[in-house]
Structure formats: structure tokens, C-alpha cells
Design an enzyme around this catalytic site. Structure first.
Site, PDB file in Angstrom:
ATOM      1  N   GLY A  19       0.836  -1.206   0.000  1.00  0.00           N
ATOM      2  CA  GLY A  19       0.000   0.000   0.000  1.00  0.00           C
ATOM      3  C   GLY A  19       0.869   1.253   0.000  1.00  0.00           C
ATOM      4  CG  ASP A  62      -1.715  -0.944   8.208  1.00  0.00           C
ATOM      5  OD1 ASP A  62      -1.670  -2.026   7.599  1.00  0.00           O
ATOM      6  OD2 ASP A  62      -2.423   0.011   7.844  1.00  0.00           O
ATOM      7  NE  ARG A  97      -2.777   3.147   0.800  1.00  0.00           N
ATOM      8  CZ  ARG A  97      -3.222   2.004   0.303  1.00  0.00           C
ATOM      9  NH1 ARG A  97      -3.642   1.058   1.132  1.00  0.00           N
ATOM     10  NH2 ARG A  97      -3.231   1.785  -0.979  1.00  0.00           N
TER      11      ARG A  97
HETATM   12  O1  F6P Z   1      -1.573  -1.872   4.731  1.00  0.00           O
HETATM   13  C1  F6P Z   1      -2.055  -0.604   4.458  1.00  0.00           C
HETATM   14  C2  F6P Z   1      -3.510  -0.663   4.102  1.00  0.00           C
HETATM   15  O2  F6P Z   1      -3.963   0.639   3.882  1.00  0.00           O
HETATM   16  C3  F6P Z   1      -4.384  -1.348   5.152  1.00  0.00           C
HETATM   17  O3  F6P Z   1      -4.616  -0.518   6.266  1.00  0.00           O
HETATM   18  C4  F6P Z   1      -5.606  -1.657   4.340  1.00  0.00           C
HETATM   19  O4  F6P Z   1      -6.412  -2.693   4.884  1.00  0.00           O
HETATM   20  C5  F6P Z   1      -4.989  -2.104   3.019  1.00  0.00           C
HETATM   21  O5  F6P Z   1      -3.740  -1.428   2.913  1.00  0.00           O
HETATM   22  C6  F6P Z   1      -5.835  -1.770   1.813  1.00  0.00           C
HETATM   23  O6  F6P Z   1      -5.204  -2.356   0.698  1.00  0.00           O
HETATM   24  P1  F6P Z   1      -5.561  -1.894  -0.816  1.00  0.00           P
HETATM   25  O7  F6P Z   1      -5.044  -0.505  -0.992  1.00  0.00           O
HETATM   26  O8  F6P Z   1      -4.818  -2.912  -1.643  1.00  0.00           O
HETATM   27  O9  F6P Z   1      -7.050  -1.959  -0.916  1.00  0.00           O
END
Ligand code: F6P
Length: 345
Positions: A12, A129, A278
Site C-alpha cells: 500500500g 498501519d 493514505r
Molecule cells: O496496509 C495498508 C492498508 O492501507 C491497510 O490498512 C488496508 O487494509 C490495506 O492497505 C488496503 O489495501 P488496498 O489498498 O490494496 O485496498
């Protein structure tokens, strides 16, 4: 002859990744390194998609969110001949070392490649996280909890106006750091973490109690990975798993909205903060942490300490073994949880 040092960003995205990239190029100059940017995490190394990074191409990027290299959740060990392809391309590109910037999954691949194939890997920990052992904080986390705080501040005004319960779903997978720190900072009245299965009846009681005291609105911060005391976990967004075996979490806030409204009779709404947590530019803390970790990674390469990762210990940046870093998930300890829950009584 310049030594070529590769860098990739996997998993991520997180605010602060570009700060690491910038620092590796900047500091790499001191050691005469030519930095090769690998595109889209491990995928770029399997497909040999890369570009030379110069101080001009990375000018000012430490202030920007995301990653100029792109990222993916590619796992070479889950692909036929994937790890061998990575090894072949590291050699074909003439990489003296490879800096892998990522979370438990990306660094787990780095550790395996070093251990099983003796490849020159160095790690930099990354994740909003904050669930990586061996480092006190990961960059991305500070920015994320500030986003959560601002979101909850905003949700207070609409909850108060409509006398509602607002259930806010927060990322963090199976660690509750974001829900705890972001939820508390944002004034949540109830915080539900993955580390402690929740009692739905208890939650509803607290909401009704608040109403009796004339507090006719409640903000509930719930971690996406939280599970109820009995029965299976509420919901996930899809049955499938990614290349590292993770299910896509999401939807617990919607499920709780329905249950809370039904059991309390109070109008309830849910908000899933999702990828807002994010996005955007990194906080000052994450810019500095990203730059410091990137500089340390370059020093680790220069010292030839492969199989190690840059990490934050207190206010110092040190080198720890990847093995130590990826062994165990860092979750919220019971005493810290109890401390904050006592403040919410
Ligand atoms: O690991 C970081 C994160 O943002 C987690 O908190 C979340 O569950 C996951 O990535 C989401 O993943 P994606 O962006 O692949 O949906």
C-alpha cells in the site's frame, strides 16, 4: 565506475515514500551510487521496468504523497519462477544492492531473497498501519492519524446537529494503532480495536447511557479488522485474497450502523475513511522520518550490511535485521488499550 543501487516501493502506498526515494538519491551521490528506480514494487523487477533517478528527476518530491515509482502487491514467491526472475534481473541490471521500501509483505520478500539466495537486500519500513515490529514508528502513520483526527472533528458537527451516532471505519488491518490514536485524537467516544473482540450490547448500552446524560450524539471509531466477541467476524469486502493471502477488509461500519440503530433506536450513519487515510502530502514528521530512513539505508548499503533494515528507535535511526523486523506483527498492547479505554469511561 558508479555502483548501481536499485530502489523499489511495494504494498500500500504511504505518505513519506517519496521522501525515502529523494534521500536515497541525494545521499547516494555522496557514495557515488547511481540509483535505479524499479517500477511498481516487485513487479517492476520481474518485468525489468526501471529508470535512472537523478537529483533533477527527484527534485522536491519529499514533500509529495504517493510514490513516483508506483507500487503493487506482487509477490515473486507466488509466481512460477518469480524469485529466480528477480535474481536474474538484479544481476542483469548490475545492481550492487537493492533497497526495498515496504511493509511486512514487501520486507518479507526481501528477507527471503536475502536468506535463500544471498541477494544484496536492504529494507526501509513503511506502512500507515504502524504494525511493523523492530521500528517504533513507520512513516505514513502520523499523516494518517492526522487525516483521521480531522475527519472525526468534522463528523462531530454533523452528529451534534442531527443528534446521531456516526460509526467511522478506520484502516490498519489487524492492528488498532490508527483507530486508537486517530480515534482518540479525533474525540471518538467509543473506540473498537481488532486486538479486543467487541461486545455489541455493551456498545449500545454506552450509547444509550450517553443519551440519558443528555449527550445526544456519539462518535464510534471502529478498526476495519475488529471482530465481535462471539461468532465470525462481521464482513469483508470480498472473498478473494491478495498475493500475500490478505482478505480485503471493509464494511464493519455499515454492519454496526444497522445493528446500533436497531438496538438503540437512535439514527445512525456510517463513514468509511478508506484510502483517504493514505492520500495527500506527508506530515512534517513523516517527511523527516522518510528522509532519515532513506539516508540510513544508503549507509547500510555502503557498509555492505545486507539483510538489514533502517529503523527508528526512540529518536535514533539504527540498523536491525530484516529477520527481526518481519517476524511478528506489532499490535496495540493490552496495557495501552486499557489506559485509553479508562479515559473514555
Ligand atoms: O496496509 C495498508 C492498508 O492501507 C491497510 O490498512 C488496508 O487494509 C490495506 O492497505 C488496503 O489495501 P488496498 O489498498 O490494496 O485496498
Amino acid at each position: 565506475m558508479k555502483k548501481a543501487v536499485g530502489i523499489l516501493t511495494g504494498g500500500g502506498d504511504a505518505p513519506g515514500l517519496n521522501a525515502v526515494i529523494w534521500a536515497v538519491v541525494k545521499k547516494g551521490q555522496e557514495h557515488g551510487f547511481e540509483v535505479i528506480g524499479i517500477k511498481d514494487g516487485w513487479k517492476g523487477l520481474i518485468e525489468r521496468e526501471c529508470e535512472v533517478l537523478t537529483i533533477d528527476t527527484v527534485e522536491d518530491i519529499y514533500r509529495e504523497g504517493g510514490t513516483i515509482l508506483g507500487t503493487s502487491r506482487t509477490n515473486p514467491f507466488k509466481m512460477e519462477g518469480g524469485a529466480d526472475k528477480v535474481e536474474e534481473n538484479i544481476k542483469a541490471l548490475g545492481l550492487h544492492a537493492l533497497i526495498a521500501v515496504g511493509g511486512e509483505d514487501t520486507l518479507g520478500v526481501a528477507q527471503k531473497l536475502h536468506q535463500e539466495k544471498g541477494l544484496p537486500l536492504v529494507g526501509v519500513p513503511k506502512t500507515i498501519d504502524n504494525d511493523l515490529s523492530a521500528t517504533d514508528y513507520t512513516f505514513g502513520f502520523d499523516t494518517a492519524i492526522n487525516i483521521i483526527t480531522e475527519a472525526l472533528d468534522r463528523l462531530h458537527t454533523t452528529a451534534k446537529s442531527h443528534h446521531r451516532v456516526m460509526v467511522v471505519e478506520i484502516m490498519g488491518r489487524h492492528a488498532g494503532w490508527m483507530a486508537l490514536y486517530g480515534g482518540f485524537s479525533g474525540g471518538a467516544h467509543i473506540i473498537i480495536l481488532p486486538e479486543e473482540p467487541f461486545d455489541l450490547e455493551e456498545i449500545c448500552q454506552k450509547i444509550k447511557e450517553r443519551k440519558k446524560q443528555g449527550k445526544n450524539y456519539t462518535i464510534v471509531a471502529v478498526a476495519e479488522g475488529a471482530v465481535p466477541k462471539e461468532g465470525q467476524s462481521f464482513v469483508t469486502q470480498s472473498q478473494g485474497t491478495d498475493a500475500f493471502g490478505h482478505i480485503r477488509l471493509g464494511g464493519i461500519a455499515k454492519a454496526l450502523e444497522k445493528e446500533i440503530q436497531k438496538r438503540t433506536g437512535i439514527e445512525t450513519r456510517n463513514v468509511i475513511l478508506g484510502h483517504l487515510q493514505r492520500g495527500g502530502a506527508p506530515s512534517a514528521f513523516d517527511r523527516i522520518l522518510g528522509v532519515r530512513l532513506g539516508m540510513k539505508a544508503v549507509d547500510i548499503v555502503a557498509e555492505g550490511k545486507f539483510g538489514y533494515m533502517a529503523a527508528l528507535k526512540g529518536t535514533e535511526i539504527i540498523a536491525v535485521s530484516l529477520e527481526e523486523a518481519v517476524g511478528k506483527l506489532k499490535v496495540v498492547p493490552p496495557n495501552l488499550m486499557a489506559e485509553f479505554q479508562s479515559l473514555l469511561k
